[in-house]
Design a protein around this motif. Structure first.
Motif, short mmCIF file in Angstrom:
data_model
loop_
_atom_site.label_atom_id
_atom_site.label_comp_id
_atom_site.label_asym_id
_atom_site.label_seq_id
_atom_site.Cartn_x
_atom_site.Cartn_y
_atom_site.Cartn_z
N ALA A 99 -10.52 -1.52 9.35
CA ALA A 99 -9.86 -0.36 9.17
C ALA A 99 -10.40 0.87 10.09
O ALA A 99 -11.64 1.05 9.79
CB ALA A 99 -10.01 -0.27 7.70
N CYS A 106 -3.97 -3.15 -1.48
CA CYS A 106 -3.05 -4.29 -1.18
C CYS A 106 -3.77 -5.55 -1.59
O CYS A 106 -3.15 -6.41 -2.18
CB CYS A 106 -2.82 -4.32 0.17
SG CYS A 106 -1.37 -5.35 0.78
N SER A 128 -5.77 -0.82 2.07
CA SER A 128 -5.80 -2.22 2.27
C SER A 128 -6.63 -2.99 1.13
O SER A 128 -6.23 -4.06 0.68
CB SER A 128 -6.80 -2.62 3.56
OG SER A 128 -8.07 -2.20 3.60
N CYS A 134 -1.67 -3.48 5.95
CA CYS A 134 -2.70 -4.15 5.73
C CYS A 134 -3.08 -5.69 5.99
O CYS A 134 -4.41 -6.02 5.97
CB CYS A 134 -2.57 -3.88 4.14
SG CYS A 134 -2.72 -2.12 3.69
N CYS A 179 0.74 -1.15 0.08
CA CYS A 179 0.02 0.00 0.00
C CYS A 179 0.93 1.44 0.09
O CYS A 179 0.51 2.39 -0.10
CB CYS A 179 -0.78 -0.01 1.03
SG CYS A 179 -0.17 0.50 2.73
#
Length: 138
Positions: A42, A54, A51, A33, A23
């Protein structure tokens, strides 16, 4: 809207010497992440955006579906296994903190052969941030 500097995702290292999270933040994947992919919520719309990027890098369609708003989530998601994401740049954010119920994140995600520029909208559902949709600025 706040501006965020570009952070390279490739070949970066965390403070511990492990490869940095895709990320773009300097922490290792598991501390960054990876914890969200493992089930932690999150805390901000930007953290969710990072995230999700990712998850695209890692080919984690399940996480992408779980973090997509039920109102706009597709029935299925087929990721291109040949797509190689090479970096994420957060351009701006608005709202999306613990004190908000909505937020936006403008970003540029680079891949071999080009980039994707999007302004994504996020909402809280049952207290968790989820991706709603995005627009592609001209």
């Amino acid at each position: 809207m706040s501006r965020r500097p570009a952070r390279p995702a490739r070949s970066a290292r965390s403070a511990a010497g492990d490869p940095a999270c895709p990320c773009g933040l300097p922490a290792a994947y598991e501390a960054c992440c990876g914890r969200f992919h493992g089930g932690a919520a999150a805390p901000t719309a930007e953290a969710l955006m990072r995230s999700r990027y990712c998850a695209f890098v890692r080919g984690d369609a399940g996480y992408l579906m779980r973090t997509w708003h039920p109102r706009t989530r597709p029935e299925r998601l087929d990721l291109d296994p040949g797509m190689r994401w090479t970096g994420l740049e957060i351009l701006a954010t608005a709202d999306g903190s613990a004190f908000h119920s909505t937020g936006t994140v403008e970003f540029r995600a680079s891949h071999r052969g080009g980039s994707l520029h999007e302004v994504s909208r996020f909402e809280r559902v049952a207290g968790a941030w989820v991706y709603v949709d995005g627009v592609f600025p001209g």
